[in-house]
Design a protein around this motif. Structure first.
Motif, PDB file in Angstrom:
ATOM      1  N   LYS A  99       0.822  -1.219   0.000  1.00 47.96           N
ATOM      2  CA  LYS A  99       0.000   0.000   0.000  1.00 47.96           C
ATOM      3  C   LYS A  99       0.853   1.266   0.000  1.00 47.96           C
ATOM      4  N   PHE A 100       2.084   1.175   0.500  1.00 50.37           N
ATOM      5  CA  PHE A 100       2.967   2.345   0.505  1.00 50.37           C
ATOM      6  C   PHE A 100       3.235   2.844  -0.916  1.00 50.37           C
ATOM      7  N   LEU A 101       2.996   1.986  -1.919  1.00 47.63           N
ATOM      8  CA  LEU A 101       3.187   2.397  -3.308  1.00 47.63           C
ATOM      9  C   LEU A 101       2.033   3.254  -3.818  1.00 47.63           C
ATOM     10  N   GLY A 102       0.918   3.263  -3.103  1.00 54.10           N
ATOM     11  CA  GLY A 102      -0.256   4.028  -3.521  1.00 54.10           C
ATOM     12  C   GLY A 102       0.045   5.476  -3.877  1.00 54.10           C
ATOM     13  N   PRO A 103       0.794   6.208  -3.055  1.00 49.98           N
ATOM     14  CA  PRO A 103       1.106   7.605  -3.395  1.00 49.98           C
ATOM     15  C   PRO A 103       2.083   7.753  -4.568  1.00 49.98           C
ATOM     16  N   ILE A 104       2.783   6.700  -4.909  1.00 51.90           N
ATOM     17  CA  ILE A 104       3.749   6.765  -6.015  1.00 51.90           C
ATOM     18  C   ILE A 104       3.024   6.909  -7.352  1.00 51.90           C
ATOM     19  N   THR A 105       1.883   6.240  -7.487  1.00 51.75           N
ATOM     20  CA  THR A 105       1.147   6.260  -8.750  1.00 51.75           C
ATOM     21  C   THR A 105       0.777   7.674  -9.181  1.00 51.75           C
ATOM     22  N   PRO A 106       0.134   8.482  -8.325  1.00 50.50           N
ATOM     23  CA  PRO A 106      -0.203   9.841  -8.772  1.00 50.50           C
ATOM     24  C   PRO A 106       1.020  10.735  -8.988  1.00 50.50           C
ATOM     25  N   ILE A 107       2.104  10.477  -8.284  1.00 47.93           N
ATOM     26  CA  ILE A 107       3.334  11.247  -8.534  1.00 47.93           C
ATOM     27  C   ILE A 107       3.818  10.962  -9.951  1.00 47.93           C
ATOM     28  N   GLY A 108       3.807   9.684 -10.333  1.00 50.95           N
ATOM     29  CA  GLY A 108       4.183   9.322 -11.697  1.00 50.95           C
ATOM     30  C   GLY A 108       3.263   9.959 -12.719  1.00 50.95           C
ATOM     31  N   GLY A 109       1.967   9.946 -12.433  1.00 57.24           N
ATOM     32  CA  GLY A 109       1.001  10.574 -13.335  1.00 57.24           C
ATOM     33  C   GLY A 109       1.248  12.066 -13.475  1.00 57.24           C
ATOM     34  N   MET A 110       1.567  12.711 -12.368  1.00 54.01           N
ATOM     35  CA  MET A 110       1.839  14.156 -12.406  1.00 54.01           C
ATOM     36  C   MET A 110       3.082  14.454 -13.242  1.00 54.01           C
ATOM     37  N   LEU A 111       4.110  13.627 -13.122  1.00 54.68           N
ATOM     38  CA  LEU A 111       5.312  13.824 -13.943  1.00 54.68           C
ATOM     39  C   LEU A 111       4.987  13.687 -15.426  1.00 54.68           C
ATOM     40  N   MET A 112       4.124  12.733 -15.758  1.00 56.45           N
ATOM     41  CA  MET A 112       3.717  12.556 -17.155  1.00 56.45           C
ATOM     42  C   MET A 112       2.947  13.782 -17.648  1.00 56.45           C
ATOM     43  N   ILE A 113       2.074  14.313 -16.819  1.00 56.64           N
ATOM     44  CA  ILE A 113       1.302  15.505 -17.188  1.00 56.64           C
ATOM     45  C   ILE A 113       2.232  16.689 -17.414  1.00 56.64           C
ATOM     46  N   VAL A 114       3.192  16.873 -16.514  1.00 56.77           N
ATOM     47  CA  VAL A 114       4.137  17.993 -16.653  1.00 56.77           C
ATOM     48  C   VAL A 114       4.932  17.848 -17.947  1.00 56.77           C
ATOM     49  N   SER A 115       5.295  16.627 -18.292  1.00 55.23           N
ATOM     50  CA  SER A 115       6.007  16.391 -19.538  1.00 55.23           C
ATOM     51  C   SER A 115       5.168  16.822 -20.742  1.00 55.23           C
ATOM     52  N   TRP A 116       3.887  16.456 -20.744  1.00 54.27           N
ATOM     53  CA  TRP A 116       2.985  16.890 -21.827  1.00 54.27           C
ATOM     54  C   TRP A 116       2.871  18.408 -21.882  1.00 54.27           C
ATOM     55  N   VAL A 117       2.730  19.040 -20.729  1.00 47.60           N
ATOM     56  CA  VAL A 117       2.594  20.507 -20.690  1.00 47.60           C
ATOM     57  C   VAL A 117       3.871  21.165 -21.202  1.00 47.60           C
ATOM     58  N   MET A 118       5.019  20.629 -20.822  1.00 46.53           N
ATOM     59  CA  MET A 118       6.283  21.177 -21.325  1.00 46.53           C
ATOM     60  C   MET A 118       6.379  21.035 -22.843  1.00 46.53           C
ATOM     61  N   LEU A 119       5.858  19.935 -23.373  1.00 47.77           N
ATOM     62  CA  LEU A 119       5.853  19.752 -24.817  1.00 47.77           C
ATOM     63  C   LEU A 119       4.959  20.794 -25.493  1.00 47.77           C
ATOM     64  N   ILE A 120       3.822  21.092 -24.874  1.00 49.27           N
ATOM     65  CA  ILE A 120       2.937  22.146 -25.398  1.00 49.27           C
ATOM     66  C   ILE A 120       3.681  23.475 -25.450  1.00 49.27           C
ATOM     67  N   PHE A 121       4.355  23.821 -24.346  1.00 51.82           N
ATOM     68  CA  PHE A 121       5.118  25.072 -24.327  1.00 51.82           C
ATOM     69  C   PHE A 121       6.230  25.066 -25.365  1.00 51.82           C
ATOM     70  N   TYR A 122       6.855  23.926 -25.559  1.00 52.41           N
ATOM     71  CA  TYR A 122       7.889  23.807 -26.587  1.00 52.41           C
ATOM     72  C   TYR A 122       7.311  24.144 -27.959  1.00 52.41           C
ATOM     73  N   PHE A 123       6.132  23.582 -28.280  1.00 55.37           N
ATOM     74  CA  PHE A 123       5.509  23.845 -29.573  1.00 55.37           C
ATOM     75  C   PHE A 123       5.099  25.308 -29.703  1.00 55.37           C
ATOM     76  N   VAL A 124       4.548  25.897 -28.645  1.00 51.30           N
ATOM     77  CA  VAL A 124       4.135  27.283 -28.692  1.00 51.30           C
ATOM     78  C   VAL A 124       5.349  28.189 -28.909  1.00 51.30           C
ATOM     79  N   LYS A 125       6.399  27.900 -28.195  1.00 49.92           N
ATOM     80  CA  LYS A 125       7.620  28.698 -28.317  1.00 49.92           C
ATOM     81  C   LYS A 125       8.249  28.546 -29.696  1.00 49.92           C
ATOM     82  N   ALA A 126       8.180  27.343 -30.263  1.00 45.64           N
ATOM     83  CA  ALA A 126       8.748  27.094 -31.581  1.00 45.64           C
ATOM     84  C   ALA A 126       7.864  27.644 -32.711  1.00 45.64           C
ATOM     85  N   LYS A 127       6.609  27.934 -32.378  1.00 44.25           N
ATOM     86  CA  LYS A 127       5.654  28.476 -33.355  1.00 44.25           C
ATOM     87  C   LYS A 127       5.591  27.614 -34.606  1.00 44.25           C
ATOM     88  N   LEU A 128       5.352  26.348 -34.385  1.00 38.97           N
ATOM     89  CA  LEU A 128       5.312  25.394 -35.508  1.00 38.97           C
ATOM     90  C   LEU A 128       4.143  25.654 -36.421  1.00 38.97           C
TER      91      LEU A 128
END
Length: 128
Positions: A99-128
């Motif tokens: 059960k101690f792994l329970g909090p690890i799952t949402p931390i991993g999910g949050m890192l994935m979300i931040v990665s997606w958001v950073m990719l969005i900013f990358y595209f906006v900055k690059a003005k593709l």
């Protein structure tokens, strides 16, 4: 970093297919429907991460720290998210308390979300 991203993306992809096949066949016999559904969620998001890493590995040049972080956050996020789900799905079968792994799952999910958001900013900055 480009090669590492592509290799880990491919490894995540092949592991997703293998684990998905086990989930569809062998694990049905030992996991409850609820645990199997959780396991399949881990597999699905690992495959999403695989596609993401292959995509960014192909398009990014990895010349900046932010480009590297886009990749690292997805690599670590998928590892924490999916593999904590895999272990939690088997805890009853193994007779262990993970059960101690329970909090690890949402931390991993949050890192994935931040990665997606950073990719969005990358595209906006690059003005593709």
């Amino acid at each position: 970093m480009k090669t590492l991203t592509l290799v880990i993306g491919a490894v995540y992809g092949v592991l997703s297919v293998i684990l998905g096949a086990f989930g569809a066949h062998a694990f049905k016999k030992i996991l409850s429907p609820e645990k199997l559904e959780s396991f399949e969620t881990g597999v699905r998001y690992q495959m999403y991460a695989a596609f993401f890493l292959l995509f960014v590995g192909y398009i990014l040049k990895f010349e900046t720290k932010s480009e590297n972080w886009i990749s690292w956050l997805m690599i670590l996020g998928a590892l924490l998210f999916s593999f904590s789900i895999y272990l939690l799905a088997f805890q009853d079968y193994w007779g262990t308390n993970l059960k101690f792994l329970g909090p690890i799952t949402p931390i991993g999910g949050m890192l994935m979300i931040v990665s997606w958001v950073m990719l969005i900013f990358y595209f906006v900055k690059a003005k593709l």
